[in-house]
Design a protein around this motif. Structure first.
Motif, PDB file in Angstrom:
ATOM      1  N   ASP A 111       7.694  31.224 -22.224  1.00 34.15           N
ATOM      2  CA  ASP A 111       7.330  30.327 -21.127  1.00 34.15           C
ATOM      3  C   ASP A 111       7.961  30.765 -19.791  1.00 34.15           C
ATOM      4  N   VAL A 112       7.781  32.047 -19.498  1.00 32.65           N
ATOM      5  CA  VAL A 112       8.271  32.578 -18.222  1.00 32.65           C
ATOM      6  C   VAL A 112       7.123  33.325 -17.508  1.00 32.65           C
ATOM      7  N   VAL A 113       7.367  33.653 -16.253  1.00 39.02           N
ATOM      8  CA  VAL A 113       6.352  34.342 -15.441  1.00 39.02           C
ATOM      9  C   VAL A 113       6.402  35.846 -15.724  1.00 39.02           C
ATOM     10  N   LEU A 114       5.225  36.436 -15.856  1.00 39.29           N
ATOM     11  CA  LEU A 114       5.111  37.904 -15.900  1.00 39.29           C
ATOM     12  C   LEU A 114       4.101  38.263 -14.810  1.00 39.29           C
ATOM     13  N   MET A 115       4.607  38.808 -13.721  1.00 41.50           N
ATOM     14  CA  MET A 115       3.708  39.114 -12.600  1.00 41.50           C
ATOM     15  C   MET A 115       3.758  40.604 -12.281  1.00 41.50           C
ATOM     16  N   PRO A 116       2.606  41.286 -12.328  1.00 46.35           N
ATOM     17  CA  PRO A 116       2.583  42.694 -11.918  1.00 46.35           C
ATOM     18  C   PRO A 116       2.581  42.778 -10.391  1.00 46.35           C
ATOM     19  N   GLY A 117       3.243  43.797  -9.867  1.00 42.46           N
ATOM     20  CA  GLY A 117       3.331  43.936  -8.405  1.00 42.46           C
ATOM     21  C   GLY A 117       2.096  44.580  -7.791  1.00 42.46           C
ATOM     22  N   HIS A 118       0.964  43.890  -7.927  1.00 45.02           N
ATOM     23  CA  HIS A 118      -0.267  44.415  -7.317  1.00 45.02           C
ATOM     24  C   HIS A 118      -0.315  43.967  -5.861  1.00 45.02           C
ATOM     25  N   LEU A 119       0.364  44.752  -5.038  1.00 41.96           N
ATOM     26  CA  LEU A 119       0.584  44.406  -3.634  1.00 41.96           C
ATOM     27  C   LEU A 119      -0.688  44.003  -2.882  1.00 41.96           C
ATOM     28  N   LEU A 120      -1.757  44.781  -3.089  1.00 46.29           N
ATOM     29  CA  LEU A 120      -2.965  44.562  -2.275  1.00 46.29           C
ATOM     30  C   LEU A 120      -3.605  43.196  -2.512  1.00 46.29           C
ATOM     31  N   LEU A 121      -3.355  42.609  -3.677  1.00 45.58           N
ATOM     32  CA  LEU A 121      -3.962  41.299  -3.947  1.00 45.58           C
ATOM     33  C   LEU A 121      -3.428  40.234  -2.998  1.00 45.58           C
ATOM     34  N   TYR A 122      -2.262  40.520  -2.394  1.00 43.56           N
ATOM     35  CA  TYR A 122      -1.649  39.535  -1.489  1.00 43.56           C
ATOM     36  C   TYR A 122      -1.900  39.895  -0.027  1.00 43.56           C
ATOM     37  N   HIS A 123      -2.660  40.977   0.178  1.00 43.35           N
ATOM     38  CA  HIS A 123      -3.000  41.373   1.545  1.00 43.35           C
ATOM     39  C   HIS A 123      -3.986  40.352   2.131  1.00 43.35           C
ATOM     40  N   PRO A 124      -3.681  39.802   3.318  1.00 38.79           N
ATOM     41  CA  PRO A 124      -4.591  38.801   3.882  1.00 38.79           C
ATOM     42  C   PRO A 124      -6.035  39.310   4.026  1.00 38.79           C
ATOM     43  N   GLY A 125      -6.211  40.634   4.199  1.00 38.00           N
ATOM     44  CA  GLY A 125      -7.569  41.188   4.303  1.00 38.00           C
ATOM     45  C   GLY A 125      -8.312  41.099   2.973  1.00 38.00           C
ATOM     46  N   VAL A 126      -7.618  41.401   1.895  1.00 40.16           N
ATOM     47  CA  VAL A 126      -8.242  41.312   0.564  1.00 40.16           C
ATOM     48  C   VAL A 126      -8.504  39.844   0.218  1.00 40.16           C
ATOM     49  N   GLN A 127      -7.572  38.986   0.622  1.00 37.02           N
ATOM     50  CA  GLN A 127      -7.775  37.543   0.407  1.00 37.02           C
ATOM     51  C   GLN A 127      -9.048  37.073   1.116  1.00 37.02           C
ATOM     52  N   ARG A 128      -9.280  37.630   2.299  1.00 31.12           N
ATOM     53  CA  ARG A 128     -10.470  37.251   3.067  1.00 31.12           C
ATOM     54  C   ARG A 128     -11.747  37.679   2.326  1.00 31.12           C
ATOM     55  N   LEU A 129     -11.720  38.898   1.774  1.00 32.52           N
ATOM     56  CA  LEU A 129     -12.872  39.378   0.991  1.00 32.52           C
ATOM     57  C   LEU A 129     -13.132  38.436  -0.179  1.00 32.52           C
ATOM     58  N   LYS A 130     -12.054  38.065  -0.863  1.00 31.32           N
ATOM     59  CA  LYS A 130     -12.184  37.197  -2.036  1.00 31.32           C
ATOM     60  C   LYS A 130     -12.792  35.848  -1.647  1.00 31.32           C
ATOM     61  N   GLU A 131     -12.308  35.321  -0.507  1.00 33.91           N
ATOM     62  CA  GLU A 131     -12.828  34.021  -0.047  1.00 33.91           C
ATOM     63  C   GLU A 131     -14.321  34.119   0.247  1.00 33.91           C
ATOM     64  N   MET A 132     -14.714  35.229   0.902  1.00 36.00           N
ATOM     65  CA  MET A 132     -16.133  35.388   1.247  1.00 36.00           C
ATOM     66  C   MET A 132     -16.994  35.495  -0.003  1.00 36.00           C
ATOM     67  N   ILE A 133     -16.508  36.235  -0.979  1.00 34.57           N
ATOM     68  CA  ILE A 133     -17.270  36.398  -2.225  1.00 34.57           C
ATOM     69  C   ILE A 133     -17.359  35.056  -2.950  1.00 34.57           C
ATOM     70  N   SER A 134     -16.216  34.361  -3.053  1.00 31.29           N
ATOM     71  CA  SER A 134     -16.189  33.080  -3.776  1.00 31.29           C
ATOM     72  C   SER A 134     -17.086  32.046  -3.111  1.00 31.29           C
ATOM     73  N   ALA A 135     -17.164  32.087  -1.781  1.00 32.13           N
ATOM     74  CA  ALA A 135     -17.992  31.113  -1.056  1.00 32.13           C
ATOM     75  C   ALA A 135     -19.472  31.507  -1.078  1.00 32.13           C
ATOM     76  N   GLY A 136     -19.787  32.645  -1.668  1.00 31.45           N
ATOM     77  CA  GLY A 136     -21.185  33.083  -1.758  1.00 31.45           C
ATOM     78  C   GLY A 136     -21.723  33.664  -0.464  1.00 31.45           C
ATOM     79  N   GLU A 137     -20.835  33.958   0.495  1.00 38.94           N
ATOM     80  CA  GLU A 137     -21.285  34.434   1.814  1.00 38.94           C
ATOM     81  C   GLU A 137     -22.000  35.777   1.757  1.00 38.94           C
ATOM     82  N   LEU A 138     -21.662  36.582   0.737  1.00 42.40           N
ATOM     83  CA  LEU A 138     -22.284  37.912   0.648  1.00 42.40           C
ATOM     84  C   LEU A 138     -23.579  37.886  -0.161  1.00 42.40           C
ATOM     85  N   GLY A 139     -23.939  36.707  -0.679  1.00 45.25           N
ATOM     86  CA  GLY A 139     -25.048  36.644  -1.633  1.00 45.25           C
ATOM     87  C   GLY A 139     -24.512  37.097  -2.984  1.00 45.25           C
TER      88      GLY A 139
END
Ligand SMILES: NC(=O)c1ccc[n+]([C@@H]2O[C@H](COP(=O)([O-])OP(=O)(O)OC[C@H]3O[C@@H](n4cnc5c(N)ncnc54)[C@H](O)[C@@H]3O)[C@@H](O)[C@H]2O)c1
Length: 322
Positions: A111-139
């Motif tokens: 019952d502990v955290v195991l987090m890989p250091g995937h730096l780019l996932l926390y990049h605000p630019g990648v977050q923006r891509l994810k938001e656009m995809i999740s919101a269906g903006e790209l179709g």
């Protein structure tokens, strides 16, 4: 306050130590090379040790950060998890899919955290891509491809897939939120025998979407780019750009009703949304501490990491001609 210990004070570890000294209680610094004690002198509040075990024996220590060379990640992360510590481990946490599955199971049972250091996932630019995809903006997203090329740094112990590809792979799987059913890699070891300098990867997903990665340190272009092609819009994340990290192209195919099913293309605006200049590593450390405090979905972070290692494993098998 979460008490954190950082193991591995080479090139990357000091960046993690700097962030955790600011965000948490940096209690331990550990490196098997005694000369790294010089990093510890910047943090008088932290104890330095050459022994990972000694650090783990501290019952007051909540979390361990592993920033040692890749082949040591699995064993060190396993030991830290067994000691009941939350673990942030540099990418990739293991070199084999089954090893990563073991770490995920261990983290769940402890019952502990195991987090890989995937730096780019926390990049605000990648977050923006994810938001656009999740919101269906790209179709519908049809395909994604990553370019990570440059002339150098020429490595002699880790190939381009492992050295460069982990970043793009983690982003591609995060954006598509799917595990590839097929993963092929082709490359050549031009400079050092057994270490591929140029690797091309192809991934196909159960949804029918496809992805590609061009990874190379033998290239005239300095590129760190992810392109996402949707049926309504297309987006590029370019980490070499200082200001225009994300560019949205209102370009898409369409089929006018009066053209008997013939495909045409349309081109609208091209624009760059503002992307916060926050340090991705700091955001990654904040997310780790958030997970440790019980917020967020710690299970998903670990299982998403396992997906990346399994895909790397498949690509490596293919690269080796398996
Ligand atoms: N996320 C990123 O963008 C990013 C960038 C650079 C490096 N990294 C990752 O960080 C990790 C470290 O890379 P680096 O370039 O700093 O390597 P490095 O070789 O410069 O440093 C590794 C350090 O770990 C120490 N070490 C080795 N085994 C140890 C052990 N058992 N216990 C304690 N210390 C030990 C070594 O003495 C060395 O000082 C790698 O996994 C790398 O992939 C991530």
């Amino acid at each position: 306050m979460t008490r954190v210990g950082v193991a591995g004070l080479g090139h990357w570890g000091p960046n993690l130590a700097r962030n955790f000294a600011e965000l948490a209680d940096l209690a331990w610094l550990c490196d098997s090379d005694g000369q790294r004690r010089n990093v510890a002198s910047r943090y008088p509040q932290a104890r330095f040790t050459g022994s990972f075990e000694e650090m783990l024996e501290d019952p007051e220590l909540d979390a361990v950060v592993v920033a040692t060379p890749v082949p040591t990640h699995f064993e060190l992360a396993q030991r830290a998890l067994r000691a009941g510590k939350h673990v942030l481990v540099e990418k990739p946490p293991a070199m084999k899919g089954h090893e990563m599955d073991e770490l995920v199971a261990l983290a769940t049972s402890q019952d502990v955290v195991l987090m890989p250091g995937h730096l780019l996932l926390y990049h605000p630019g990648v977050q923006r891509l994810k938001e656009m995809i999740s919101a269906g903006e790209l179709g519908d997203v049809l395909c994604v491809y990553g370019n990570r090329q440059n002339l150098g740094i020429i490595r002699s112990n880790e190939n381009a897939l492992w050295s460069l590809g982990v970043h793009d792979l983690s982003v591609i799987l995060y954006l598509l939120d799917e595990e590839p059913e097929k993963a092929d890699a082709f490359g050549r070891d031009f400079l050092t025998r057994g270490v591929e300098d140029v690797v091309f990867c192809y991934l196909r997903f159960p949804s029918g979407r496809i992805a590609h990665m061009h990874l190379s340190w033998l290239d005239p272009h300095k590129m760190r780019k992810i392109t996402v092609v949707g049926t309504e819009k297309m987006v590029v994340f370019d980490d070499m750009e200082l200001e225009r990290k994300v560019t949205v192209y209102e370009k898409a195919p369409w089929r006018p009703s009066d053209r008997y099913g013939e495909w045409q293309t349309r081109t609208g605006d091209i624009f760059s949304p503002r992307i916060a200049p926050d340090e991705p590593l700091k955001l990654e450390c904040i997310e780790f501490l958030r997970l440790v405090s019980g917020e967020g979905d710690r299970k998903k972070v670990a299982t998403d990491g396992a997906r990346v290692v399994r895909a790397l494993d498949m690509l490596t098998t293919s690269l080796n001609g398996g």
